[in-house]
Design a protein around this motif. Structure first.
Motif, PDB file in Angstrom:
ATOM      1  N   ASN A   1      -7.436  -1.109   1.846  1.00 30.72           N
ATOM      2  CA  ASN A   1      -7.876  -0.158   2.872  1.00 30.72           C
ATOM      3  C   ASN A   1      -6.757   0.287   3.804  1.00 30.72           C
ATOM      4  O   ASN A   1      -6.978   1.119   4.691  1.00 30.72           O
ATOM      5  CB  ASN A   1      -9.003  -0.766   3.702  1.00 30.72           C
ATOM      6  N   GLY A   2      -5.565  -0.294   3.657  1.00 27.06           N
ATOM      7  CA  GLY A   2      -4.449   0.079   4.509  1.00 27.06           C
ATOM      8  C   GLY A   2      -4.467  -0.577   5.871  1.00 27.06           C
ATOM      9  O   GLY A   2      -3.736  -0.150   6.773  1.00 27.06           O
TER      10      GLY A   2
ATOM     11  N   ASP B   1       3.002   7.323   4.594  1.00 22.24           N
ATOM     12  CA  ASP B   1       2.629   7.838   5.913  1.00 22.24           C
ATOM     13  C   ASP B   1       3.620   7.434   6.997  1.00 22.24           C
ATOM     14  O   ASP B   1       3.688   8.079   8.054  1.00 22.24           O
ATOM     15  CB  ASP B   1       1.233   7.333   6.303  1.00 22.24           C
TER      16      ASP B   1
ATOM     17  N   GLN C   1       0.233   4.404   0.228  1.00 23.83           N
ATOM     18  CA  GLN C   1      -0.083   5.429   1.222  1.00 23.83           C
ATOM     19  C   GLN C   1       0.447   5.049   2.593  1.00 23.83           C
ATOM     20  O   GLN C   1       0.975   5.889   3.333  1.00 23.83           O
ATOM     21  CB  GLN C   1      -1.590   5.663   1.294  1.00 23.83           C
ATOM     22  N   VAL C   2       0.340   3.759   2.938  1.00 25.54           N
ATOM     23  CA  VAL C   2       0.867   3.292   4.228  1.00 25.54           C
ATOM     24  C   VAL C   2       2.376   3.489   4.270  1.00 25.54           C
ATOM     25  O   VAL C   2       2.927   3.945   5.285  1.00 25.54           O
ATOM     26  CB  VAL C   2       0.491   1.822   4.475  1.00 25.54           C
TER      27      VAL C   2
ATOM     28  N   VAL D   1       1.322  -0.430  12.833  1.00 25.52           N
ATOM     29  CA  VAL D   1       0.760  -0.889  11.567  1.00 25.52           C
ATOM     30  C   VAL D   1       1.008  -2.391  11.423  1.00 25.52           C
ATOM     31  O   VAL D   1       2.094  -2.875  11.754  1.00 25.52           O
ATOM     32  CB  VAL D   1       1.414  -0.145  10.378  1.00 25.52           C
TER      33      VAL D   1
ATOM     34  N   ASN E   1       0.850  -1.183   0.000  1.00 32.65           N
ATOM     35  CA  ASN E   1       0.000   0.000   0.000  1.00 32.65           C
ATOM     36  C   ASN E   1       0.890   1.239   0.000  1.00 32.65           C
ATOM     37  O   ASN E   1       1.617   1.494   0.969  1.00 32.65           O
ATOM     38  CB  ASN E   1      -0.927  -0.007   1.214  1.00 32.65           C
TER      39      ASN E   1
ATOM     40  N   ALA F   1       0.151  -3.437   5.468  1.00 30.85           N
ATOM     41  CA  ALA F   1       1.028  -2.712   4.549  1.00 30.85           C
ATOM     42  C   ALA F   1       1.441  -3.527   3.342  1.00 30.85           C
ATOM     43  O   ALA F   1       1.620  -2.971   2.249  1.00 30.85           O
ATOM     44  CB  ALA F   1       2.286  -2.251   5.293  1.00 30.85           C
TER      45      ALA F   1
ATOM     46  N   LYS G   1      -2.965   3.591  -5.087  1.00 34.46           N
ATOM     47  CA  LYS G   1      -2.770   2.948  -3.788  1.00 34.46           C
ATOM     48  C   LYS G   1      -1.820   1.749  -3.777  1.00 34.46           C
ATOM     49  O   LYS G   1      -1.171   1.489  -2.751  1.00 34.46           O
ATOM     50  CB  LYS G   1      -4.126   2.484  -3.240  1.00 34.46           C
TER      51      LYS G   1
END
Length: 440
Positions: free
Chosen positions: A276-277, A171, A167-168, A196, A165, A280, A304
């Motif tokens: 959906n995160g 972030d 975005q994970v 996470v 992912n 990871a 994503k």
């Protein structure tokens, strides 16, 4: 790919195929190569000729555009017949009794071509007119047994690697992709420390993806001839290399790097978890991306989801072609139908190929045909990794034992890592002996 033949069933089918291969009056001699004049022009009139293609439930719609174009061009009639799961076992049983199609989807690996008794039951595809159209990295990657080509790719083989992912990663400050196994685990531990879930896998239902965790760890060894040594009974699943990869998988589970519901999670849970995160990373193959595509459009997936191959010392992918990637043509004893089957393949990988690529929204095998614009970037990255990849157990071993079932038992706590290796080696040796592999 999800459906693997259980050892006992495979032994029965292999034994039956061996007997059938000795007595089939229409089989012809093994290993014959079709001469150039034996490859009919793509538009040769086939009025009155009927062909049958066997397909699995997940591949029975794949030929639609090709069949429509071929029928219009040649006047032939082509029927696609869905063979019920377990696909491979069902086909082996049918062929053992003399029931053969003209063409069939089939996993183009040494073990699966051996299971079909290829030299007796399949037409040689050596000298096929489309071979030079393949991208060089893909031309000879699979489909060949004992020096003869029996299967032809129609889509790019699957690769075992890491879907992540984006975005994970962003972030949590991961700005560079892991360059080897140690960096991969270091990122996973940093993610865990940040709260996470690093990895998502599944042990509920049929845990077919568990084996990818072992096999990606074997990529370097595979490049160094691991499966040749296993095939010769010079190395076993219980020796340090494979046993060590199994032990590592268990250690990562014990470390808490996986989802809390590992024992009960299913394949269907794995798609939303990454998208959906909630996790990871996932180690998976191309068919997993089909699940993601059922949940999101190409734009969202490009935003994503990313992909990178992984191996102990670098970013070497592990390729594993499945039955939806390739076709075989059978020796039916009917020369007209056999030639027509070769003609259909020539059309499929020839004039019909651009429409096929677009209809399937897939990556092209041929440098002269562009991939579909609808292919997500992650799948393009998977395809790009094939050139430097190495074969999986399924691609390079003479038999395909039920490693994933034994690993599923390990997840459930009913087998230790040592017992996983022992059970897998026992199955492998039994299967290798059944097909007459020297040393067993």
């Amino acid at each position: 790919m999800k459906k693997r033949i259980l050892a006992a069933a495979a032994l029965t089918a292999i034994g039956a195929l061996t007997l059938a291969g000795c007595s089939d009056p229409g089989s012809g001699s093994g290993g014959e190569t079709a001469a150039p004049e034996d490859w009919p022009a793509q538009d040769t009139d086939l009025s009155g000729v009927s062909l049958t293609i066997w397909a699995a439930q997940n591949s029975n719609t794949v030929p639609e555009s090709v069949v429509a174009g071929f029928e219009e061009l040649t006047g032939a009639s082509v029927e696609v017949v869905t063979i019920p799961d377990p696909y491979e076992q069902s086909i082996q049983t049918k062929v053992a009794t003399g029931d053969k199609p003209d063409l069939a989807f089939w996993q183009p690996t040494a073990s699966q071509l051996t299971a079909l008794n290829a030299s007796t039951n399949l037409q040689s595809l050596d000298g096929a007119p489309w071979l030079d159209s393949y991208s060089p990295d893909l031309r000879d990657i699979t489909g060949i047994l004992d020096g003869t080509r029996y299967a032809t790719l129609i889509t790019t083989p699957a690769v075992e690697g890491v879907y992540y992912n984006k975005q994970v990663f962003a972030d949590n400050g991961i700005t560079e992709l892991p360059g080897d196994w140690d960096e991969f685990l270091a990122d996973a531990r940093d993610l865990k420390d940040a709260g996470v879930t690093p990895f998502f896998d599944f042990g509920g239902g049929t845990p077919w993806a568990t084996q990818w965790w072992v096999q990606v760890q074997l990529a370097d060894a595979a490049q160094d001839g691991l499966w040749d040594r296993v095939n010769a009974n010079e190395e076993t699943f219980t020796d340090p290399t494979i046993q060590g990869a199994i032990d590592e998988y268990q250690a990562l589970i014990d470390e808490g790097l996986f989802n809390d519901n590992l024992k009960t999670a299913t394949f269907e849970d794995q798609g939303p978890a990454l998208l959906n995160g909630d996790a990871a990373m996932v180690i998976q193959v191309n068919s997993y991306f089909g699940l993601l595509q059922s949940l999101a459009d190409t734009a969202e997936l490009d935003e994503k989801i990313g992909f990178f191959p992984i191996s102990p010392s670098g970013n070497v992918g592990t390729f594993i072609p499945d039955q939806s990637n390739a076709l075989v043509a059978f020796k039916t004893g009917d020369a007209t139908r056999e030639a027509a089957a070769r003609q259909l393949l020539s059309y499929w990988l020839g004039d019909g190929y651009p429409d096929f690529v677009e209809a399937q929204s897939t990556v092209s095998l041929q440098d002269g045909v562009p991939s579909s614009a609808d292919v997500p970037q992650a799948l393009l990255d998977v395809s790009a990794s094939l050139g430097g990849s190495v074969g999986s157990m399924q691609a390079l071993a003479v038999a395909n034992p039920d490693l994933y079932l034994n690993l599923g038992d390990m997840i459930q706590g009913t087998k230790t890592p040592v017992e996983v290796a022992e059970a897998t080696q026992a199955q492998f040796a039994e299967l290798a002996k059944a097909i007459g592999t020297p040393g067993f």
